[in-house]
Each structure stands twice: as C-alpha cells, then as structure tokens.
Design an enzyme around this catalytic site. Structure first.
Site, PDB file in Angstrom:
ATOM      1  N   GLU A  62      67.085  60.207  30.832  1.00 12.94           N
ATOM      2  CA  GLU A  62      67.332  60.341  29.496  1.00 12.94           C
ATOM      3  C   GLU A  62      65.848  60.516  29.066  1.00 12.94           C
ATOM      4  O   GLU A  62      64.853  59.707  29.136  1.00 12.94           O
ATOM      5  CB  GLU A  62      68.020  59.107  28.801  1.00 12.94           C
ATOM      6  CG  GLU A  62      68.488  59.411  27.344  1.00 12.94           C
ATOM      7  CD  GLU A  62      69.100  58.145  26.870  1.00 12.94           C
ATOM      8  OE1 GLU A  62      69.434  57.268  27.386  1.00 12.94           O
ATOM      9  OE2 GLU A  62      69.046  58.272  25.560  1.00 12.94           O
ATOM     10  N   ARG A 301      68.743  49.066  42.564  1.00 11.74           N
ATOM     11  CA  ARG A 301      67.567  49.642  41.839  1.00 11.74           C
ATOM     12  C   ARG A 301      66.262  48.937  42.476  1.00 11.74           C
ATOM     13  O   ARG A 301      66.628  47.753  42.848  1.00 11.74           O
ATOM     14  CB  ARG A 301      67.729  49.347  40.244  1.00 11.74           C
ATOM     15  CG  ARG A 301      68.009  47.673  39.881  1.00 11.74           C
ATOM     16  CD  ARG A 301      68.132  47.524  38.365  1.00 11.74           C
ATOM     17  NE  ARG A 301      67.013  47.975  37.668  1.00 11.74           N
ATOM     18  CZ  ARG A 301      67.218  49.137  36.610  1.00 11.74           C
ATOM     19  NH1 ARG A 301      68.374  49.808  36.771  1.00 11.74           N
ATOM     20  NH2 ARG A 301      66.418  49.549  35.852  1.00 11.74           N
ATOM     21  N   LYS A 311      62.384  50.363  30.293  1.00  5.83           N
ATOM     22  CA  LYS A 311      61.703  50.940  29.360  1.00  5.83           C
ATOM     23  C   LYS A 311      61.247  50.555  27.995  1.00  5.83           C
ATOM     24  O   LYS A 311      60.148  50.678  27.322  1.00  5.83           O
ATOM     25  CB  LYS A 311      62.518  52.469  28.999  1.00  5.83           C
ATOM     26  CG  LYS A 311      62.545  53.217  30.100  1.00  5.83           C
ATOM     27  CD  LYS A 311      63.372  54.517  29.617  1.00  5.83           C
ATOM     28  CE  LYS A 311      63.840  55.601  30.839  1.00  5.83           C
ATOM     29  NZ  LYS A 311      64.981  56.483  30.020  1.00  5.83           N
TER      30      LYS A 311
END
Ligand code: ATP
Ligand code: MG
Length: 602
Positions: A62, A301, A311
């Site tokens: 994104e 992850r 983020k």
C-alpha cells in the site's frame, strides 16, 4: 530463530511454499489457464504462448509509507520465486484507501524494489512487457463485481450504525445477529448501492456487506463489509468515486484479474482466507473471474531484534525527529539500509538464509550483519583509517631517512582477489609524523599488551618497524604525542622486513597525505531487543548513543572514494562513503558494521 539454511549450497533450499508450487506444477493446477487478455478492465494483455509451468506472484504494497526490511523479505520471496521458477512477479500498488496514499511513496517503493535487484519489465519469455499495476485501475471491475453479488442475493446494503454493526457481530463465543436490513430484495439493494455510488448518502451512513453467515465461527465470515462511502480524492482516480472497496474485497479480485497463481501474504491474513476463497469462487461462478482462481498462502512475517517494522511507528520516529529522515542510516527502511551501506546482495542473502516458515519467530540482528560481511569480505577494498587519532613522531626520521623525506608505501586493496585476477594496489606515504589510534599506546602497559609502550617494537602496517621511546603530555596528563624511532631497513615487502621480529602490527595514516574525514559511528537505534513487543513504549528504549560523529584520518585511497563505495577499514569494520554527503577529497563515511572479531592484532 528459524533453522538457518545451508549457506554454501547454490541451489535454493526448499520450503513449504516451494513444495506447494512444485505440487501445482506437477498436477498442472494452472495448466488450463490461457495466458491471454484478462477480463474486465484489467489493464494488461499477455502475449506469447500459454505455459503451464509458469507461476505468477505479486508484491502488493500500500503506498502509504516507505518499505522496510520486513517488506524486503516479502519482495525477495515473491520476486525470488518468480525468478527461480521462470515466472513473473507483478509489482502492484494496493491503493484502495484514498486517504493515506501519496505519489511520493509510490516512487520510493518502485525505487526500493529496483534497488533490491528486482524488476517487472519482462514477460515469461524475457520480452519487454510491464507488470506494474494499480489496484485503483480495477475500481470499475470491482464495482461490477459488487453489483453481481447484490443481484445474486449475496450482498446487501446495511444501514445499521457502526455501533450496532459491531454489537451485532458477536464475538468468539457468541454468534452474530442478522441485521434488520439483511432481508432486503436484490432490487432494493441495487438501488441503494447505486445511490451510494452517486453520492446520495453521507460518509459512514451505510455499507455494502457480503451476505454469508452471521453465525460463522470465523468472525471474518459474518457478513464482512465490502464497500464504504468515503468522500476523498484518490491519488489515481481523483474524485471519480465516493465509494471505495474494502481491502479484503479488493485484494482477491486484484489477484484474480491479474491471474496470480500463488498469492503469498503474512500470517495475519490467515483468518481472511475463507473469505478470499468464498469471493473468488462466487465471482468465478458468475463468470466475472476466470478459473482457476488464485489461492492464498501465508508465511510468518519478519521480526528482527532491535528493529521495529510498523510503518506507523517508523513514521513517528521521522515526524518526531528521533532520526534524520526516512533514509537515516539507523532506520530499517530500505532507503535507510541502503544509506547505511547494506548491499542488495547482502539483503537477498539474508532473506534466503532466514527462509520462510509458518511459525512466528525472532531473527537475531547479527544475521543481517553476517550476510553483509559475507557479501563484502571479498569485494570491499581495504584501507586504513584512524578513528581516534593521536600523533606519533618518529624522532630519528630526518636523521636516518633524510630531512622531510616521504617514503612511498603500498598494500593490496584486496587481500584475496578473485581467481586469476590481481588486486588493485593502494599507494600512500610514510614520513616523520603519522596518526595512530589513541588506544595503541599505553605508558604503562596492561598485562599482555603488545602494542606501543616505551621500549616495545611494533610494525606500522605496510611501513616500518618502530620502537616506542615515550610520549609528550599536556597539563592534564593527556597524551598529545607518542614518540618512537624508526628501525631502518625494515620496510614491509623488502628483504629486511623480517630482520626484526615484532608481536603486533598497528594501523596508521600519514600526517602528510592522510585526509581528515567525518566518520559516523552508528549503533542500534534501540537498547531493547524487542522494542515494541507486548505494547511496550518503543521510544523509551531509544539508544542515546546510536550515532557518534568523529573526525578521523583516512589514507588517500579512501579519501578518493566515490559516493556509496564500500570499504573494509582495517580492524574497524565495514564503512560506506555516504550517498548524500560524501565528496572525493571531502570524505564522509558511515559505519555499516564492525569486524567479526578484533583481528587487528597480528
Ligand atoms: P499496513 O499496516 O500499512 O498494511 P504493511 O506492513 O502490511 O502495513 P503493506 O504495504 O500492506 O504494509 O505490505 C506489503 C506486503 O509486505 C504485504 O504483503 C505484507 O504482508 C508484507 N510485509 C509487511 N511487513 C512484513 C514483515 N515484517 N515481514 C514480511 N512481510 C511483510
Ligand atoms: Mg498491509
């Protein structure tokens, strides 16, 4: 920590994803797929012949922030699998959320993926063909898919308030309750949905929901929202839409339109998989998507010690000026790692070594540094730099070598040049005065100390054997000069070099030709190995010593470095000429990482 894979085998270690791909290729799962134009408004057309042996993966960030080392794992995985199987990996922006997305991030992400060594500009046959996609280019198709679900009685417009919706969703132990709007007819729903699209209703007043099962054990299957009203300007579609698809609805459609075969994501999406399958299967039944549809596979992850990869938190570090920007060399962003001096090869090697699994784990930060050293050990030129300089004066130099004499010296830049090649040679000079490390002199040597103390002999690496005679101190007792005499005829590389035995060789830089350099010594940004685990305040463990700047002296070959050139400063570790601030003759270096061991003593 994951079991490290065997580092020395050139063939790629197997993992559960390779197992799945091998099985699909063997069974011909995607063999029937025509690699022809895709349905709807998918903005691409495949040329070339269908080939059942080809896989298609995607990397779908994104564009709402800079990529970090966790994304690097996903990039290496998706692009790496496509490369290794002769497939294609799509570079796709998942830009379905108009509020937080920006062109700045789009550009930075493309740059980061390219820098890591991956591309999206050719097809299966190596011919030029772009595989850069934007989810927002599929908005028309997504809208049609939503109308199809409504017509098929599989979606409805819900006008409950968000609070009512939350309350009626139930929880793990309580089934949800049907919305009073759930029994509307397809015609009513279609009319309502078109009003939503046409801007007839305020933001948040209603949503379109999939009609699945309010009592499903998996809460994600309790009629998830698929479209919402949001008046916001989108970076790609501008003000065309005031309704936007939810991520969980958009993503499977994006994958299917692009004919992705293996949609690989992180474990937090595991609970979304039933909805992913439900959606692509329903739309395929309705002829809106092609069979066979993609399947989702989840992996753990990356969690790296001393690093945060949220983020939002990384943005806070930048916004609150705890670091000097997204590309601060202490940041785990790709731009930060790059500026710090990590190479794409080292990051790829790191990602290969940590492997992929379905079990959550923490990777020790040293794994990244080991990969860096393994990459640079045979590539980086050596050089001498004195980071904590004190002047050494050779008191008999003028007498035995000649007044003001400068003696040329040289050393190989690469101690182990590649087979069949010769190392480049570094040139420098020695004269009456040289810079040495302050820690290389002790007036009263501790036990076992082999470097300079009165009466002891050492070699100046690549130069002469010298004998320490004492020092000069200031009023505070601080050593301002170390004194020694040169032993003539002991120059390295001459027949007399071995005539005097010494127990240590120390690094040095000539006062005459050494160049002052700004050297930034970086350490980990956090003192806590898991700075934000368990809801900890990550700012509380910021390391106040994460950056130290020193004025060092470097030998001429280092001063002439080009920006971004990496070196091994002998005994100190790996350094890079800063991409932004370094200029030949006005050197600025960043410390990447130290040596494996303190191998500076002889
Ligand atoms: P956001 O919370 O903004 O969604 P994100 O880290 O998931 O943040 P995306 O841009 O959605 O960011 O990520 C793109 C891809 O990178 C996703 O497929 C995601 O699963 C993967 N990814 C993100 N963080 C990690 C990580 N730490 N390890 C491995 N993959 C990751
Ligand atoms: Mg995400």
């Amino acid at each position: 920590m994951n079991a490290p894979t065997d580092d020395n085998t050139p063939s790629k270690p197997s993992n559960f994803l390779r197992g799945i791909i091998d099985r699909d290729l063997e069974q011909g799962t995607y063999a029937s797929r025509r690699w022809g134009g895709s349905p709807g408004d998918a903005a691409h057309h495949e040329q070339g012949q269908p080939d059942p042996a080809k896989i298609r993966t995607r990397f779908p960030p994104e564009p709402n922030g800079y990529l970090h080392v966790g994304h690097a794992k996903s990039i290496c995985l998706n692009f790496g699998l496509a490369r290794d199987y002769g497939g294609v990996c799509h570079m796709r922006f998942d830009d379905t959320n108009p509020e937080k997305e920006e062109q700045e991030y789009v550009d930075a992400i493309l740059d980061a993926v390219k820098w890591l060594g991956f591309g999206w500009d050719s097809n299966f046959n190596g011919q030029a063909e772009s595989h850069l996609y934007y989810a927002s280019n599929y908005f028309d198709h997504m809208y049609r898919a939503a109308e199809y679900l409504i017509e098929a009685g599989l979606a409805y417009v819900d006008e409950q308030t968000p609070e009512e919706m939350r309350a009626n969703r139930g929880d793990f132990s309580t089934p949800g309750k049907d919305s009073p709007f759930r029994s509307r007819t397809p015609q009513e729903n279609l009319a309502r949905f078109r009003e939503m699209r046409d801007g007839k209703h305020p933001d948040g007043s209603m949503v379109l929901r999939a009609k699945i099962d309010m009592a499903a054990p998996n809460i994600n299957m309790r009629d998830p929202a698929i479209y919402r009203i949001r008046r916001a300007t989108h970076h790609n579609t501008g003000d065309k839409w005031c309704i936007y698809p939810m991520y969980t609805f958009a993503h499977p459609i994006e994958d299917a339109l692009e004919q992705i075969t293996h949609s690989i994501c992180t474990l937090e999406f595991e609970d979304q998989r039933p909805f992913y399958d439900w959606l692509v299967d329903r739309l395929a039944e309705g002829g809106l998507l092609k069979q066979p549809t993609p399947r989702q596979y989840e992996f753990a992850r990356l969690n790296l010690t001393y690093v945060i990869t949220s983020k939002r938190k990384l943005k806070a570090l930048v916004d609150e000026k705890h670091v000097e920007g997204w590309d601060d060399p202490r940041m785990p962003t790709i731009v930060g790692l790059r500026r710090r001096g990590y190479t794409p090869e080292a990051i790829q090697l790191f990602c290969e070594r940590i492997g992929v699994s379905k079990a959550d784990s923490w990777i020790d930060y040293s794994t990244l540094d080991i990969a860096l050293r393994d990459d640079l050990e045979h590539k980086a030129h050596r050089g001498m730099a004195v980071l904590d300089p004190v002047k050494l004066v050779l008191t008999n130099w003028d007498e035995v070598m000649g007044n003001g004499h400068l003696e040329p010296c040289s050393l190989p830049a690469l101690p182990h040049p590649p087979e069949g090649t010769e190392s480049p040679v570094r040139q420098f000079t020695i004269g009456k005065e040289v810079w040495i490390e302050r820690e290389d002199f002790e007036e009263v040597p501790p036990k076992g100390y082999k470097r300079l103390f009165p009466g002891n002999k050492v070699r100046l690496k690549g130069g002469y054997v010298i004998e320490c005679t004492g020092c000069v101190k200031d009023a505070d007792g601080q050593v301002t000069e170390v004194l020694a005499t040169v032993v003539p005829d002991t120059k390295s590389g001459t027949p007399g070099a071995d005539s005097v035995k010494v127990k240590a060789a120390i690094t040095w830089v000539g006062v005459a030709d050494g160049v002052a350099a700004e050297v930034r010594l970086y350490d980990r940004l956090f003192t806590d190995a898991q700075p934000d685990a368990g809801g900890k305040d990550f700012l509380a463990s910021l390391n106040p010593e994460s950056k130290k700047v020193v004025t060092a002296y470097v030998e001429p070959s280092l001063a002439q470095a080009h920006a971004d050139q990496k070196f091994q400063f002998e005994r100190h570790g790996y350094f890079v000429a800063d991409r932004k601030d370094h200029a030949p003759g006005k050197p600025v270096f960043n410390k990447i990482t130290g040596m494996k061991d303190g191998n500076w003593a002889k």
